[in-house]
Design a protein around this motif. Sequence first.
Motif, PDB file in Angstrom:
ATOM      1  N   ILE A 103      10.417  49.036  15.282  1.00  0.00           N
ATOM      2  CA  ILE A 103      10.315  50.442  14.880  1.00  0.00           C
ATOM      3  C   ILE A 103      11.623  50.904  14.232  1.00  0.00           C
ATOM      4  CG2 ILE A 103      10.147  52.809  15.762  1.00  0.00           C
ATOM      5  CD1 ILE A 103       8.189  51.667  17.903  1.00  0.00           C
ATOM      6  N   LYS A 104      12.733  50.583  14.865  1.00  0.00           N
ATOM      7  CA  LYS A 104      14.032  51.024  14.364  1.00  0.00           C
ATOM      8  C   LYS A 104      14.368  50.360  13.029  1.00  0.00           C
ATOM      9  CE  LYS A 104      15.825  52.185  18.903  1.00  0.00           C
ATOM     10  NZ  LYS A 104      15.981  53.621  18.598  1.00  0.00           N
ATOM     11  N   ARG A 105      14.095  49.064  12.914  1.00  0.00           N
ATOM     12  CA  ARG A 105      14.376  48.368  11.661  1.00  0.00           C
ATOM     13  C   ARG A 105      13.464  48.878  10.542  1.00  0.00           C
ATOM     14  NH1 ARG A 105      17.589  43.855  12.124  1.00  0.00           N
ATOM     15  NH2 ARG A 105      18.072  43.222  14.253  1.00  0.00           N
ATOM     16  N   SER A 106      12.191  49.133  10.864  1.00  0.00           N
ATOM     17  CA  SER A 106      11.252  49.636   9.852  1.00  0.00           C
ATOM     18  C   SER A 106      11.689  51.002   9.338  1.00  0.00           C
ATOM     19  CB  SER A 106       9.842  49.731  10.434  1.00  0.00           C
ATOM     20  OG  SER A 106       9.360  48.470  10.835  1.00  0.00           O
ATOM     21  N   GLN A 107      12.071  51.886  10.267  1.00  0.00           N
ATOM     22  CA  GLN A 107      12.497  53.221   9.864  1.00  0.00           C
ATOM     23  C   GLN A 107      13.808  53.184   9.102  1.00  0.00           C
ATOM     24  OE1 GLN A 107      10.464  55.990  10.169  1.00  0.00           O
ATOM     25  NE2 GLN A 107       9.134  54.247  10.664  1.00  0.00           N
ATOM     26  N   SER A 108      14.682  52.280   9.521  1.00  0.00           N
ATOM     27  CA  SER A 108      15.945  52.130   8.810  1.00  0.00           C
ATOM     28  C   SER A 108      15.707  51.661   7.385  1.00  0.00           C
ATOM     29  CB  SER A 108      16.845  51.128   9.542  1.00  0.00           C
ATOM     30  OG  SER A 108      18.047  50.925   8.847  1.00  0.00           O
ATOM     31  N   GLN A 109      14.798  50.715   7.228  1.00  0.00           N
ATOM     32  CA  GLN A 109      14.486  50.194   5.895  1.00  0.00           C
ATOM     33  C   GLN A 109      13.906  51.283   5.008  1.00  0.00           C
ATOM     34  OE1 GLN A 109      11.206  47.283   5.276  1.00  0.00           O
ATOM     35  NE2 GLN A 109      12.837  45.920   4.571  1.00  0.00           N
ATOM     36  N   ILE A 110      13.024  52.112   5.577  1.00  0.00           N
ATOM     37  CA  ILE A 110      12.418  53.211   4.811  1.00  0.00           C
ATOM     38  C   ILE A 110      13.489  54.187   4.347  1.00  0.00           C
ATOM     39  CG2 ILE A 110      10.927  55.238   4.986  1.00  0.00           C
ATOM     40  CD1 ILE A 110       9.140  53.582   6.858  1.00  0.00           C
ATOM     41  N   GLN A 111      14.397  54.533   5.270  1.00  0.00           N
ATOM     42  CA  GLN A 111      15.447  55.481   4.914  1.00  0.00           C
ATOM     43  C   GLN A 111      16.385  54.905   3.857  1.00  0.00           C
ATOM     44  OE1 GLN A 111      17.399  56.876   8.455  1.00  0.00           O
ATOM     45  NE2 GLN A 111      15.492  57.569   9.405  1.00  0.00           N
ATOM     46  N   ILE A 112      16.663  53.600   3.973  1.00  0.00           N
ATOM     47  CA  ILE A 112      17.544  52.959   2.987  1.00  0.00           C
ATOM     48  C   ILE A 112      16.883  52.929   1.625  1.00  0.00           C
ATOM     49  CG2 ILE A 112      18.564  50.747   2.334  1.00  0.00           C
ATOM     50  CD1 ILE A 112      19.042  50.301   5.366  1.00  0.00           C
ATOM     51  N   GLN A 113      15.589  52.639   1.594  1.00  0.00           N
ATOM     52  CA  GLN A 113      14.862  52.623   0.328  1.00  0.00           C
ATOM     53  C   GLN A 113      14.840  54.011  -0.311  1.00  0.00           C
ATOM     54  OE1 GLN A 113      11.096  50.999   1.512  1.00  0.00           O
ATOM     55  NE2 GLN A 113      11.764  48.862   1.326  1.00  0.00           N
ATOM     56  N   LYS A 146      24.641  51.164  -1.960  1.00  0.00           N
ATOM     57  CA  LYS A 146      23.535  50.440  -1.336  1.00  0.00           C
ATOM     58  C   LYS A 146      23.931  49.862   0.012  1.00  0.00           C
ATOM     59  CE  LYS A 146      21.038  49.248  -5.528  1.00  0.00           C
ATOM     60  NZ  LYS A 146      20.459  48.152  -6.335  1.00  0.00           N
ATOM     61  N   LYS A 147      22.928  49.755   0.912  1.00  0.00           N
ATOM     62  CA  LYS A 147      23.132  49.181   2.236  1.00  0.00           C
ATOM     63  C   LYS A 147      22.204  47.995   2.441  1.00  0.00           C
ATOM     64  CE  LYS A 147      24.169  53.717   4.273  1.00  0.00           C
ATOM     65  NZ  LYS A 147      23.786  54.659   5.338  1.00  0.00           N
ATOM     66  N   SER A 148      22.466  47.236   3.480  1.00  0.00           N
ATOM     67  CA  SER A 148      21.615  46.098   3.828  1.00  0.00           C
ATOM     68  C   SER A 148      20.247  46.583   4.272  1.00  0.00           C
ATOM     69  CB  SER A 148      22.266  45.271   4.954  1.00  0.00           C
ATOM     70  OG  SER A 148      21.338  44.368   5.489  1.00  0.00           O
ATOM     71  N   GLY A 149      19.193  45.860   3.856  1.00  0.00           N
ATOM     72  CA  GLY A 149      17.835  46.260   4.203  1.00  0.00           C
ATOM     73  C   GLY A 149      17.488  46.061   5.658  1.00  0.00           C
ATOM     74  N   THR A 150      18.371  45.430   6.426  1.00  0.00           N
ATOM     75  CA  THR A 150      18.064  45.214   7.838  1.00  0.00           C
ATOM     76  C   THR A 150      18.952  46.034   8.761  1.00  0.00           C
ATOM     77  OG1 THR A 150      19.604  43.338   7.912  1.00  0.00           O
ATOM     78  CG2 THR A 150      17.298  42.845   7.433  1.00  0.00           C
ATOM     79  N   GLU A 151      19.758  46.930   8.192  1.00  0.00           N
ATOM     80  CA  GLU A 151      20.648  47.734   9.028  1.00  0.00           C
ATOM     81  C   GLU A 151      19.837  48.764   9.800  1.00  0.00           C
ATOM     82  OE1 GLU A 151      24.649  50.528   8.582  1.00  0.00           O
ATOM     83  OE2 GLU A 151      23.823  49.431   6.880  1.00  0.00           O
ATOM     84  N   LEU A 152      20.193  48.967  11.062  1.00  0.00           N
ATOM     85  CA  LEU A 152      19.484  49.927  11.904  1.00  0.00           C
ATOM     86  C   LEU A 152      19.951  51.350  11.615  1.00  0.00           C
ATOM     87  CD1 LEU A 152      19.425  48.055  15.312  1.00  0.00           C
ATOM     88  CD2 LEU A 152      17.557  48.352  13.706  1.00  0.00           C
ATOM     89  N   VAL A 153      19.128  52.299  11.991  1.00  0.00           N
ATOM     90  CA  VAL A 153      19.463  53.704  11.815  1.00  0.00           C
ATOM     91  C   VAL A 153      20.677  54.032  12.662  1.00  0.00           C
ATOM     92  CG1 VAL A 153      18.635  56.050  12.125  1.00  0.00           C
ATOM     93  CG2 VAL A 153      17.082  54.270  11.352  1.00  0.00           C
ATOM     94  N   GLY A 154      21.562  54.821  12.164  1.00  0.00           N
ATOM     95  CA  GLY A 154      22.780  55.167  12.892  1.00  0.00           C
ATOM     96  C   GLY A 154      22.519  56.182  13.993  1.00  0.00           C
ATOM     97  N   GLU A 155      23.568  56.488  14.739  1.00  0.00           N
ATOM     98  CA  GLU A 155      23.472  57.398  15.876  1.00  0.00           C
ATOM     99  C   GLU A 155      22.925  58.757  15.473  1.00  0.00           C
ATOM    100  OE1 GLU A 155      23.890  58.477  19.846  1.00  0.00           O
ATOM    101  OE2 GLU A 155      24.697  56.590  19.106  1.00  0.00           O
ATOM    102  N   GLU A 156      23.370  59.216  14.283  1.00  0.00           N
ATOM    103  CA  GLU A 156      22.967  60.550  13.855  1.00  0.00           C
ATOM    104  C   GLU A 156      21.496  60.588  13.428  1.00  0.00           C
ATOM    105  OE1 GLU A 156      24.969  58.560  12.354  1.00  0.00           O
ATOM    106  OE2 GLU A 156      24.369  58.335  10.268  1.00  0.00           O
TER     107      GLU A 156
END
Length: 511
Positions: free
Chosen positions: A255-265, A277-287
């Motif tokens: 869930i976290k990786r999927s949401q992170s990828q969506i936000q990065i895209q 640009k960021k890595s497509g596998t980075e997790l969502v940050g604390e904020e």
Amino acid sequence: MVAASPFLLPIGRPCPRKVTRLFRRHLQSQVKTVLQELDERGFIAALTSPKLHQHVQSPTTIYAGVDPSASSLHVGNLLPLLGLLHFQAKGHQSICLIGGATGSIGDPSGRSTERKALSTEDLAVNVRGITNQVHRFFATGSVYLQKRGIDIKGKGKEPQEDMGVKVVDNYEWTKDVSLLDFLRGPGKLSRVGVMLSRDSVKNRLTSDSGISYTEFTYQLLQAYDFSHLWKEYGCKIQMGGSDQWGNIVSGIDLIKRSQSQIQIQQQQHNEDSVSGKKSGTELVGEEEEVEAYGLTIPLLTTSTGEKFGKSAGNAVWLDERRTSPAEFYQFFLRTTDEDVAKYLKLFTFLPIEEIDSIMAEHEKSKSARKPQKLLASEVTELVHGADGLSKALLATEILYPSTKPTISSGMSSIYKTLKSSDVLAAFEGDSRFHKIPFSEIKDKPISKLCVIYGLCKSRGEASKAISSGSLTFNDRRINDPRDEIRRSQLIDGKIAIVKIGNKRQLIFYLE
């Protein structure tokens, strides 16, 4: 580099005791949340985050899944259902997931060998049976709670038939997903090293049987389920047994990786500069933390270490056609003194204070077995309803009369007033009950009938029971191996109850 989740425990490892104690401190709030209720009852084995305590202070959605390996659930499946019922009773939304898809794969957790594959037809039958059973459980659960003053929908409002509990089948959202889509989605966001670290996988890798690729991917399918329910139903919590810890954490991670990828895209789409640009596998940050939690419940065993839910080597089913209400009642009635307090807390909604009080009373008079009787009555009514409990109590009185026969009466008082229709209602579906024409037992010695219908393994064993005086027919002691069942001796002209002592019985309904 993949950023560590700010509140996930190390993936694939059980919750440390120290962390569990920290979690428990959060249960001391003045407002009694569903987690506090569950913890007091011994339901909580581990949480993925202490933030779950704050999360459940507002209405949320939780799910637990069952794989349709049979057409009925058994008592070992009761704890997750009861956990969902507790959440529903506190105003949350519960979802029960039936594994129409994952059931065809098989969960390797807690198993040393691969499950036998089910045919498509058998799987469909099992899914229908369990779906209907879950709906019934929450319908009877609603009535059970209302009778005890726990009003799900608020005073003056009628509850829905199944209390609004959602029952879903994961086959519905996996049947149209292609292999390539799955590999490009959950597959790309999952790490093989982490998957290999799961206990369910490691244990099988070191065993003689090994593990197939099919079962190896089970954790991805369960993670995909959580991700789907999170997106489509706003489901923030998954609940499962302790052996499901790794699978639950996999879902949270996906869930976290999927949401992170969506936000990065989305960010990449809006950025004009490549440098941002960021890595497509980075997790969502604390904020931008994504809410997804896991809750595990203990794997239940008896005080002797045996797996809970087995009776003489056979599963105790929730389907009354496979385990009658009478047999179900007797299973819980046989609970030992060492286990009964624990089971009262886990399997009933009785207040803890009431349980403590009855256990204190039990210490003064253990022979009365009041906690066991209360446990058996509560769980039977919860699963089979008031009618099922009435059948169970009648069957118990028939098989174990409270008034013993005397020389003058020759028969227990309940047998004198017993109606054959009541016996039929109480025992139909019971493994000890046989509805047959009288012609099938006519001219056959009772000792032979005991062998034919499984009460004894041999005529010699039946003769031994006769010689010891423990074999009875309608409370008449059998003294001769050649004795037969006669019409004139039947209860209400149709009923014959054959017993060896108090533990083995046959009930004949002779037409």
